[in-house]
Motif scaffolding. Structure first.
Motif, PDB file in Angstrom:
ATOM      1  N   ALA A   5       0.817  -1.217   0.000  1.00 18.65           N
ATOM      2  CA  ALA A   5       0.000   0.000   0.000  1.00 18.65           C
ATOM      3  C   ALA A   5       0.849   1.265   0.000  1.00 18.65           C
ATOM      4  CB  ALA A   5      -0.932   0.003   1.211  1.00 18.65           C
ATOM      5  N   PHE A   6       2.149   1.121   0.227  1.00 21.13           N
ATOM      6  CA  PHE A   6       3.050   2.277   0.284  1.00 21.13           C
ATOM      7  C   PHE A   6       4.080   2.254  -0.845  1.00 21.13           C
ATOM      8  CE2 PHE A   6       1.284   1.604   4.424  1.00 21.13           C
ATOM      9  CZ  PHE A   6       0.925   2.883   4.812  1.00 21.13           C
ATOM     10  N   ASP A   7       3.693   1.605  -1.936  1.00 22.33           N
ATOM     11  CA  ASP A   7       4.591   1.509  -3.083  1.00 22.33           C
ATOM     12  C   ASP A   7       4.232   2.583  -4.110  1.00 22.33           C
ATOM     13  OD1 ASP A   7       6.697   0.525  -4.477  1.00 22.33           O
ATOM     14  OD2 ASP A   7       5.786  -1.406  -4.963  1.00 22.33           O
ATOM     15  N   TYR A   8       5.221   3.005  -4.861  1.00 22.68           N
ATOM     16  CA  TYR A   8       5.004   3.883  -6.005  1.00 22.68           C
ATOM     17  C   TYR A   8       6.223   3.751  -6.913  1.00 22.68           C
ATOM     18  CZ  TYR A   8       8.311   7.248  -3.950  1.00 22.68           C
ATOM     19  OH  TYR A   8       9.447   7.843  -3.444  1.00 22.68           O
ATOM     20  N   HIS A 305      10.326  10.513   0.228  1.00 26.51           N
ATOM     21  CA  HIS A 305      10.966   9.320   0.768  1.00 26.51           C
ATOM     22  C   HIS A 305      10.816   8.106  -0.143  1.00 26.51           C
ATOM     23  CE1 HIS A 305      11.591  11.629   4.360  1.00 26.51           C
ATOM     24  NE2 HIS A 305      10.309  11.898   4.430  1.00 26.51           N
ATOM     25  N   LEU A 306      11.621   7.083   0.141  1.00 29.85           N
ATOM     26  CA  LEU A 306      11.616   5.877  -0.681  1.00 29.85           C
ATOM     27  C   LEU A 306      10.279   5.148  -0.599  1.00 29.85           C
ATOM     28  CD1 LEU A 306      14.767   6.371  -0.183  1.00 29.85           C
ATOM     29  CD2 LEU A 306      14.995   3.908  -0.530  1.00 29.85           C
ATOM     30  N   PRO A 307       9.918   4.436  -1.687  1.00 29.55           N
ATOM     31  CA  PRO A 307       8.729   3.588  -1.618  1.00 29.55           C
ATOM     32  C   PRO A 307       8.874   2.538  -0.515  1.00 29.55           C
ATOM     33  CG  PRO A 307       9.583   3.734  -3.880  1.00 29.55           C
ATOM     34  CD  PRO A 307      10.607   4.338  -2.978  1.00 29.55           C
ATOM     35  N   ARG A 308       7.767   2.190   0.116  1.00 30.76           N
ATOM     36  CA  ARG A 308       7.697   1.099   1.096  1.00 30.76           C
ATOM     37  C   ARG A 308       8.575   1.361   2.335  1.00 30.76           C
ATOM     38  NH1 ARG A 308       6.062  -3.689  -2.124  1.00 30.76           N
ATOM     39  NH2 ARG A 308       7.262  -5.071  -0.777  1.00 30.76           N
ATOM     40  N   SER A 309       8.916   2.609   2.575  1.00 28.69           N
ATOM     41  CA  SER A 309       9.812   2.935   3.686  1.00 28.69           C
ATOM     42  C   SER A 309       9.026   3.377   4.915  1.00 28.69           C
ATOM     43  CB  SER A 309      10.775   4.050   3.277  1.00 28.69           C
ATOM     44  OG  SER A 309      10.076   5.260   3.050  1.00 28.69           O
ATOM     45  N   THR A 310       9.646   3.227   6.099  1.00 28.54           N
ATOM     46  CA  THR A 310       8.998   3.668   7.335  1.00 28.54           C
ATOM     47  C   THR A 310       8.815   5.182   7.350  1.00 28.54           C
ATOM     48  OG1 THR A 310      11.127   3.804   8.504  1.00 28.54           O
ATOM     49  CG2 THR A 310       9.922   1.715   8.640  1.00 28.54           C
ATOM     50  N   ARG A 321      -2.586   8.366   3.830  1.00 24.64           N
ATOM     51  CA  ARG A 321      -1.834   7.645   2.798  1.00 24.64           C
ATOM     52  C   ARG A 321      -2.237   8.092   1.389  1.00 24.64           C
ATOM     53  NH1 ARG A 321      -2.371   3.347  -0.601  1.00 24.64           N
ATOM     54  NH2 ARG A 321      -4.561   3.178  -0.019  1.00 24.64           N
ATOM     55  N   GLU A 322      -3.520   8.143   1.110  1.00 26.07           N
ATOM     56  CA  GLU A 322      -3.957   8.486  -0.252  1.00 26.07           C
ATOM     57  C   GLU A 322      -3.549   9.912  -0.607  1.00 26.07           C
ATOM     58  OE1 GLU A 322      -8.085   7.699  -0.712  1.00 26.07           O
ATOM     59  OE2 GLU A 322      -7.860   5.521  -0.467  1.00 26.07           O
ATOM     60  N   ARG A 323      -3.671  10.813   0.360  1.00 28.73           N
ATOM     61  CA  ARG A 323      -3.300  12.205   0.118  1.00 28.73           C
ATOM     62  C   ARG A 323      -1.800  12.329  -0.155  1.00 28.73           C
ATOM     63  NH1 ARG A 323      -2.986  16.579   4.687  1.00 28.73           N
ATOM     64  NH2 ARG A 323      -3.190  18.551   3.570  1.00 28.73           N
ATOM     65  N   HIS A 329       2.725  11.520  -6.681  1.00 28.44           N
ATOM     66  CA  HIS A 329       2.488  11.429  -8.130  1.00 28.44           C
ATOM     67  C   HIS A 329       2.479  12.818  -8.765  1.00 28.44           C
ATOM     68  CE1 HIS A 329       1.981   7.149  -8.108  1.00 28.44           C
ATOM     69  NE2 HIS A 329       0.959   7.187  -7.278  1.00 28.44           N
ATOM     70  N   GLU A 330       1.926  13.790  -8.056  1.00 31.75           N
ATOM     71  CA  GLU A 330       1.959  15.171  -8.533  1.00 31.75           C
ATOM     72  C   GLU A 330       3.398  15.649  -8.693  1.00 31.75           C
ATOM     73  OE1 GLU A 330       0.111  19.251  -9.026  1.00 31.75           O
ATOM     74  OE2 GLU A 330      -0.613  17.185  -9.254  1.00 31.75           O
TER      75      GLU A 330
END
Length: 359
Positions: A5-8, A305-310, A321-323, A329-330
């Protein structure tokens, strides 16, 4: 909550290898409490911070914590400090083709000789031998160590990094990674903020190498945070209370400032319920992710910050999270630079997603 859920996806060319010059020209994506994203520069911070607001700064100082050497047997060794134990002893990471055994001696840059005297999980305890031509572990690293740039910066460190990878308010040696949001603040910008009545207070959180460790568990709740030494002094406790009493915001400069302040809040639960804190000295393993309240912080300046990071999870705990992912992405679409030397976000809390307004 699943780690995915925290990937991009971040295009590699978006990773900054050097800071913006001048620093105040770095881009700033503003996430207001209400309304659309706003594209600014770091130099616009005085427009976003009101007289009487309180900035929380982490005054840790980065040690040139990486060094190279060899075993007596000849195999190459890379040393990365985790924390000092005393003048001559330290816990560290050692990378080599085969892990050194307790009792092994290492010959390092500058003629320093280290003895491996123990293990603490994945860390090694080493002692600087008296035969070394150095005045303690810090003296050796200051003269011969390398600035511990994150591995995603794919270049060797150089003399410029001793300036670039250090905040202008750094004063207490102990970190092996910079509190990177603070890298954006210059003496001139801080003076502009003070001149308009913005206050500052300090915490110390010595950032450890564990800040870059990936989350390996499938669910984030199963992840165990690394320990980092933290101090929140009485003067900062009083500054936080005074800011909230007069109706101003407490603004964290970076995720490490958030963790320090929120650790102090959790150490004093009755005060935390009122948006206040008490003093704190010791290790913190506080892991903030969505669903956990932030009791004290009203706004924050933070890098991307990095994807999937604390760290991404902490920012999501504050802003949703969604915000946050929509903001990322913006930023990618608009060519922002990411990670330690990259651009930043200024995030105001929103009562329906997180921040100090939720007790």
């Amino acid at each position: 909550m699943k780690l995915d859920a925290f990937d991009y996806h971040l295009p590699p060319e978006r990773i900054a290898a050097r800071p913006a010059e001048p620093r105040e020209s770095a881009r700033l994506l503003v996430l207001p409490a209400v309304g659309e994203f706003d594209h600014r520069q770091i130099g616009d911070l005085p427009d976003l911070i009101a007289p009487g607001d309180l900035l929380i700064l982490n005054d840790t100082r980065v040690i040139p914590a990486r060094a190279f050497g060899r075993k007596v047997s000849g195999g190459k060794v890379e040393f990365l400090l985790e924390r000092l134990l005393d003048t001559d002893r330290a816990l560290c990471h050692l990378r080599s083709s085969r892990s050194p055994r307790v009792g092994a001696e290492l010959i390092m840059e500058g003629g320093a000789r280290l003895e491996v005297i123990g293990r603490d999980g994945a860390l090694f305890e080493v002692n600087l031998l008296a035969s070394s031509p150095m005045d303690g572990m810090l003296g050796w690293l200051d003269e011969h160590g390398h600035m511990p740039l994150p591995t995603y910066i794919e270049r060797p460190d150089d003399d410029q990094d001793r300036h670039d990878y250090q905040t202008v308010f750094a004063r207490r040696e102990g970190a092996v990674a910079a509190p990177t949001a603070g890298l954006h603040l210059t003496e001139a910008l801080l003076e502009r903020l003070r001149a308009q009545g913005v206050e500052t207070a300090f915490v110390t959180l010595h950032v450890g190498a564990g800040t870059f460790q990936p989350v390996r568990s499938e669910t984030i709740e199963a992840h165990e945070m690394h320990r980092e030494w933290t101090e929140v002094p009485q003067a900062t406790v009083e500054a936080v209370a005074a800011a909230h009493q007069r109706g101003n915001r407490v603004i964290a400069i970076g995720t490490t400032a958030v963790r320090a302040i929120e650790t102090a809040a959790r150490a004093h639960p009755e005060q935390a319920a009122r948006g206040e804190i008490g003093p704190f000295v010791g290790d913190t393993q506080l892991f903030l992710y969505p669903g956990q309240p932030l009791h004290v912080i009203d706004a924050m300046l933070t890098n991307f910050h990095l994807p999937r990071s604390t760290l991404l999870m902490l920012v999501s705990a504050f802003a949703g999270r969604e915000r946050v992912l929509a903001a990322y992405h913006e930023a990618i679409e608009h060519g922002y630079r990411f990670y330690s030397f990259g651009d930043a976000m200024f995030i105001e809390t929103s009562a329906d997603v997180g921040g100090a307004q939720i007790a």
